[in-house]
Design a protein around this motif. Structure first.
Motif, short mmCIF file in Angstrom:
data_model
loop_
_atom_site.label_atom_id
_atom_site.label_comp_id
_atom_site.label_asym_id
_atom_site.label_seq_id
_atom_site.Cartn_x
_atom_site.Cartn_y
_atom_site.Cartn_z
N VAL A 134 62.14 39.55 10.48
CA VAL A 134 63.60 39.46 10.53
C VAL A 134 64.16 40.84 10.84
O VAL A 134 63.88 41.80 10.13
CB VAL A 134 64.16 38.93 9.21
CG1 VAL A 134 65.69 38.93 9.24
CG2 VAL A 134 63.63 37.54 8.92
N PRO A 135 64.95 40.99 11.89
CA PRO A 135 65.51 42.31 12.21
C PRO A 135 66.60 42.69 11.22
O PRO A 135 67.13 41.83 10.50
CB PRO A 135 66.09 42.12 13.62
CG PRO A 135 66.41 40.66 13.68
CD PRO A 135 65.36 39.97 12.87
N PRO A 136 66.97 43.95 11.16
CA PRO A 136 68.08 44.34 10.27
C PRO A 136 69.40 43.75 10.76
O PRO A 136 69.53 43.37 11.92
CB PRO A 136 68.08 45.87 10.36
CG PRO A 136 67.44 46.17 11.68
CD PRO A 136 66.41 45.09 11.88
N SER A 137 70.37 43.67 9.86
CA SER A 137 71.69 43.20 10.26
C SER A 137 72.38 44.28 11.09
O SER A 137 71.92 45.42 11.17
CB SER A 137 72.52 42.85 9.03
OG SER A 137 72.79 44.02 8.27
N TRP A 138 73.52 43.91 11.66
CA TRP A 138 74.26 44.85 12.49
C TRP A 138 74.60 46.13 11.73
O TRP A 138 74.43 47.24 12.22
CB TRP A 138 75.53 44.19 13.03
CG TRP A 138 76.50 45.14 13.64
CD1 TRP A 138 77.60 45.70 13.06
CD2 TRP A 138 76.44 45.69 14.98
NE1 TRP A 138 78.24 46.54 13.93
CE2 TRP A 138 77.56 46.56 15.11
CE3 TRP A 138 75.57 45.54 16.04
CZ2 TRP A 138 77.82 47.25 16.29
CZ3 TRP A 138 75.83 46.24 17.22
CH2 TRP A 138 76.93 47.07 17.34
N LYS A 139 75.07 45.97 10.49
CA LYS A 139 75.49 47.16 9.72
C LYS A 139 74.31 48.02 9.31
O LYS A 139 74.50 49.18 8.94
CB LYS A 139 76.29 46.73 8.49
CG LYS A 139 75.48 46.03 7.42
CD LYS A 139 76.34 45.65 6.23
CE LYS A 139 75.54 44.97 5.14
NZ LYS A 139 74.54 45.85 4.53
N HIS A 167 69.10 37.81 13.47
CA HIS A 167 69.94 38.07 12.30
C HIS A 167 71.39 38.08 12.77
O HIS A 167 71.78 38.91 13.59
CB HIS A 167 69.58 39.40 11.66
CG HIS A 167 70.05 39.54 10.25
ND1 HIS A 167 69.41 40.35 9.33
CD2 HIS A 167 71.09 38.99 9.57
CE1 HIS A 167 70.02 40.27 8.16
NE2 HIS A 167 71.06 39.45 8.30
N THR A 168 72.19 37.17 12.25
CA THR A 168 73.60 37.11 12.65
C THR A 168 74.49 37.01 11.43
O THR A 168 74.09 36.50 10.38
CB THR A 168 73.85 35.89 13.58
OG1 THR A 168 75.21 35.91 14.02
CG2 THR A 168 73.58 34.59 12.85
N ARG A 169 75.72 37.51 11.56
CA ARG A 169 76.70 37.47 10.49
C ARG A 169 78.06 37.09 11.07
O ARG A 169 78.33 37.33 12.25
CB ARG A 169 76.83 38.83 9.79
CG ARG A 169 75.55 39.37 9.19
CD ARG A 169 75.82 40.70 8.50
NE ARG A 169 76.51 41.63 9.38
CZ ARG A 169 77.27 42.64 8.97
NH1 ARG A 169 77.42 42.86 7.68
NH2 ARG A 169 77.86 43.43 9.83
N ALA A 170 78.91 36.51 10.23
CA ALA A 170 80.27 36.17 10.63
C ALA A 170 81.18 36.30 9.42
O ALA A 170 80.76 36.06 8.28
CB ALA A 170 80.33 34.75 11.19
N SER A 171 82.41 36.70 9.64
CA SER A 171 83.38 36.84 8.56
C SER A 171 84.76 36.46 9.06
O SER A 171 85.10 36.66 10.23
CB SER A 171 83.38 38.26 7.99
OG SER A 171 83.88 39.18 8.95
N LEU A 172 85.56 35.93 8.15
CA LEU A 172 86.94 35.56 8.46
C LEU A 172 87.85 36.21 7.42
O LEU A 172 87.78 35.90 6.23
CB LEU A 172 87.12 34.04 8.43
CG LEU A 172 88.54 33.52 8.67
CD1 LEU A 172 88.99 33.88 10.09
CD2 LEU A 172 88.63 32.03 8.44
#
Length: 294
Positions: free
Chosen positions: A7-12, A128-133
């Motif tokens: 699993v790759p690291p997250s964007w941050k 690895h993906t993330r989303a926020s609202l």
């Protein structure tokens, strides 16, 4: 047949090794104290306070975290000296394998300001993906993704203002992670700011890293450069040192005094203003940090 990809690291976390090396454990902004305790009912408490050496302002917070590892549920509540109440509810690996969702809120009763952000993260082999609202700011929807294969990493991030119907921010990055070193290139702030970071674990006791940042819209121009290193003296102590192209040297020393007790000391010197003797002035800074954990 190709082997499963990690699993790759997250964007941050792209370039995190270099960032941690150059930013963490340099306690030269004043005096700070952190106390961590754990209750038998799976509640962890953390109390922290900081006195800024320049403004003499004292800030602090009290945090309580309850975790139910069996059901992947975590609840965190924080109260700060600025009278801000923060709450976070996390649910990990319950709806789907690799999926984590959480809701983070804050409230400042005196000012009447509030925030609410829904976050989600999904990770699988090589992805690895993330989303926020952000409900009250915009609302703004932010998403990022990182793909990884054989150590090579490619990532991108974008923020979309739902009300105005336009993309307010975008960025991209590429990198390479190996067991002993990593290299990451970022294009941030709508590709107006570029950064390159490098991290190298020289051996078991020595780490080195560097970071260069170039802002195309900066009025001063040029590249901001910083290099640093970390050396373990023994399993309970290490020293860190870094210098930037403005001539500011920072030193950090961390020592484990006993199990659960750690002390850190920091010093920053502006080599272009060594005649300034005020240790808490704008150029030279000193600080100390103590951590107690049970």
């Amino acid at each position: 047949m190709s082997l499963p990809q990690p699993v790759p690291p997250s964007w941050k976390d792209l370039g995190k090794s270099s960032s941690d090396l150059l930013t963490k454990d340099y306690h030269y902004q004043g005096a700070s104290l952190e106390v961590k305790t754990n209750a038998p009912n799976n509640v962890a408490f953390k109390v922290g306070g900081t006195r800024d050496s320049k403004s003499d302002l004292i800030t602090g917070d009290v945090e309580a975290k309850w975790a139910d590892k069996k059901h992947g549920l975590t609840f965190t509540q924080t109260w700060t000296t600025a009278n801000i109440l923060r709450n976070q509810i996390e649910l990990d690996n319950q709806i789907a394998k690799g999926l984590k969702i959480d809701l983070a809120t804050s409230l400042a009763p005196e000012k009447g300001t509030k925030t609410a952000v829904f976050n989600s993260a999904f990770k699988q082999s090589g992805f690895h993906t993330r989303a926020s609202l952000d409900v009250f700011k915009g609302p703004t929807f932010t998403a990022d993704a990182v793909l990884g294969r054989d150590g090579f990493l490619v990532g991108a991030e974008a923020a979309y203002n739902v009300t105005e119907g336009n993309i307010t921010r975008y960025a991209a990055a590429v990198g390479y992670n190996a067991p002993e070193y990593s290299v990451t290139l970022h294009g941030l702030n709508n590709l107006n700011t570029f950064s390159a970071s490098y991290y190298h674990r020289v051996n078991r006791d020595v780490e080195a890293g560097a970071k260069a940042v170039y802002d195309t819209k900066s009025t001063h121009g040029g590249v901001a450069l910083e290099v640093g290193t970390k050396t373990y003296l023994d399993p309970s102590a290490f020293i860190k040192a870094k210098i930037n192209n403005k001539g500011v040297i920072a030193l950090g020393y961390t020592q484990g005094l006993r199990p659960g007790v750690k002390a850190s000391f920091g010093l920053a010197l502006d080599t272009q203003k060594l005649n300034q003797v005020d240790p808490v002035g704008a150029s030279h800074k000193v600080g100390v940090n103590f951590v107690f954990e049970s």
